[in-house]
Enzyme design. Structure first.
Site, short mmCIF file in Angstrom:
data_model
loop_
_atom_site.label_atom_id
_atom_site.label_comp_id
_atom_site.label_asym_id
_atom_site.label_seq_id
_atom_site.Cartn_x
_atom_site.Cartn_y
_atom_site.Cartn_z
N LYS A 111 0.83 -1.21 0.00
CA LYS A 111 0.00 0.00 0.00
C LYS A 111 0.86 1.25 0.00
O LYS A 111 0.49 2.26 -0.60
CB LYS A 111 -0.94 0.02 1.21
N LYS A 196 -4.67 -9.46 -7.19
CA LYS A 196 -5.95 -9.82 -6.58
C LYS A 196 -7.03 -8.81 -6.97
O LYS A 196 -6.73 -7.65 -7.24
CB LYS A 196 -5.83 -9.98 -5.06
N LYS A 199 -10.63 -3.23 -4.69
CA LYS A 199 -11.35 -1.97 -4.83
C LYS A 199 -10.43 -0.88 -5.40
O LYS A 199 -10.89 0.04 -6.07
CB LYS A 199 -11.84 -1.57 -3.43
P1 AMP Z 1 -11.10 -5.32 2.68
O1 AMP Z 1 -12.00 -4.79 1.62
O2 AMP Z 1 -9.65 -5.18 2.35
O3 AMP Z 1 -11.48 -4.82 4.04
O4 AMP Z 1 -11.33 -6.90 2.71
C1 AMP Z 1 -12.42 -7.50 3.35
C2 AMP Z 1 -12.32 -8.99 3.30
O5 AMP Z 1 -12.35 -9.44 1.94
C3 AMP Z 1 -11.03 -9.56 3.92
O6 AMP Z 1 -11.33 -10.74 4.64
C4 AMP Z 1 -10.19 -9.89 2.72
O7 AMP Z 1 -9.28 -10.95 2.97
C5 AMP Z 1 -11.24 -10.29 1.69
N1 AMP Z 1 -10.77 -10.04 0.32
C6 AMP Z 1 -10.47 -8.85 -0.23
N2 AMP Z 1 -10.08 -8.99 -1.52
C7 AMP Z 1 -10.16 -10.32 -1.80
C8 AMP Z 1 -9.90 -11.11 -2.96
N3 AMP Z 1 -9.51 -10.57 -4.12
N4 AMP Z 1 -10.09 -12.46 -2.87
C9 AMP Z 1 -10.51 -13.02 -1.70
N5 AMP Z 1 -10.76 -12.33 -0.58
C10 AMP Z 1 -10.59 -11.00 -0.61
#
Ligand code: AMP
Ligand code: TRP
Length: 334
Positions: A111, A196, A199
């Protein structure tokens, strides 16, 4: 007794990676355990954000979670800034965590990139706040996507050092078990099988949002990067084909099967057959969630009331735990 905690950032409507990697599993886990789910708006300000959009993004995430099946009657659902125990414990844990431990966090390196000297201190201490989220409830199981594994290892290191430094023979914080489920734990970008789904990707085409309509889904899947080969009939044949492996993985996760199961059905077929089948499956699974999300967002007062009650329930659990952590550290408690 198993107590489950997980958090998700208020990035507005979640994407397919959030859903398959995390949220869907949160729903399943509600069956057999006490579950606490949190929209982590404190984490959201570790990077530049729009203050005018944050409150609505928090509501949107909460609505999408409920629409996906998180039942606020059964689980505690709230947003992080409404429960001050998180910040109180976070400060203590920042003082327990070592700089050397935080320096190893790959997500910070990703990041911050080349901008390391100029990112916020909060982005650096982010994992200590995440540890506080979990430990303020003394939760012992945390369902997340694969990218959060390292943060959970750090949370365990912090918990153990706290126990060692302040608790003598009687450990206060439990060991945290990461709960990471098979296909879907790592959903990749539709444009690049080595990144991956995220967002923060500038291309809308790289991800599927939980409220995309049928046309948007079909277009994104049609345009998804693939290779010219037909699908193999065995999982080994997906090696070196990250884009194909990703689409098969998404199908497997949505159809509640595994890669081998999908390839038994589609092995030997080209993407001209597989992609429309995948679009149809996505639409069937996501469209009821999108409809319900919109319905919930149309009544913000009702949604806010649910979140307010969730915050009360969360406070009732976390406040006494953090009071006790403060006593263990030695603060004068009057
Ligand atoms: P975040 O939006 O970073 O707060 O992520 C929320 C949840 O989504 C966390 O448990 C992440 O590990 C999961 N997550 C985010 N991006 C991915 C992805 N591309 N594949 C699988 N899990 C994801
Ligand atoms: N850092 C997590 C992510 O980006 C979100 C999060 C914050 C979290 N606090 C948490 C996840 C506590 C699990 C438990 O996905």
């Amino acid at each position: 007794m198993r107590r489950i905690f997980s958090g998700i950032q208020p990035t507005g409507i979640p994407h397919l990676g959030n859903y398959l990697g995390a949220v869907r599993n949160w729903v399943t886990l509600q069956e057999g355990a006490e579950c606490i789910y949190c929209v982590v708006d404190l984490h959201a300000i570790t990077q530049p954000h729009d203050p005018k959009a944050l409150a609505q993004a928090t509501r949107e995430m909460a609505a999408a979670l409920i629409a996906a099946g998180i039942d606020p009657e059964r689980s505690v659902l709230f947003h992080q800034s409404s429960v001050h125990a998180h910040v109180r414990l976070s400060w203590i844990l920042e003082c327990v965590a070592r700089i050397g431990w935080l320096n190893r966090m790959t997500q910070f390196k990703d990041k911050a990139g080349k901008n390391r000297e100029n990112v916020s201190c909060g982005l650096y201490t982010y994992p200590a706040l995440m540890a506080a989220d979990i430990l303020a409830y003394r939760a012992n199981a945390v369902p997340v996507g694969d990218d959060q594994r390292q943060h959970l290892e750090l949370a365990n290191d912090i918990a153990q050092k706290f126990n060692f430094d302040f608790c003598g023979e009687d450990p206060f914080f439990p060991v945290i078990e990461p709960v990471i489920f098979g296909p879907g734990a790592r959903v990749m970008s539709l444009r690049d099988g080595s990144k991956k789904m995220s967002k923060s990707d500038t291309s809308e085409q790289s991800r599927i949002s939980m409220t995309d309509d049928a046309d948007a889904i079909a277009l994104k899947i049609r345009r998804a990067k693939t290779d010219p080969e037909p699908l193999p009939s065995e999982p080994a044949g997906l090696e070196g084909r990250p884009e194909a492996a990703n689409l098969v993985g998404i199908y497997a996760a949505l159809a509640d099967t595994d890669t081998a199961g999908v390839l038994r059905q589609f092995g030997g077929q080209g993407f001209g057959v597989f992609k429309p089948a995948l679009s149809d499956l996505l639409v069937a699974k996501l469209s009821p969630i999108a409809t319900e999300t919109r319905r919930l967002l149309a009544d913000p007062a009702a949604l806010d009331a649910l979140l307010r009650r969730g915050a009360e329930q969360a406070r009732a659990i976390a406040e006494p735990i953090v009071d006790e952590a403060e006593r263990l550290v030695g603060f004068l408690k009057l």
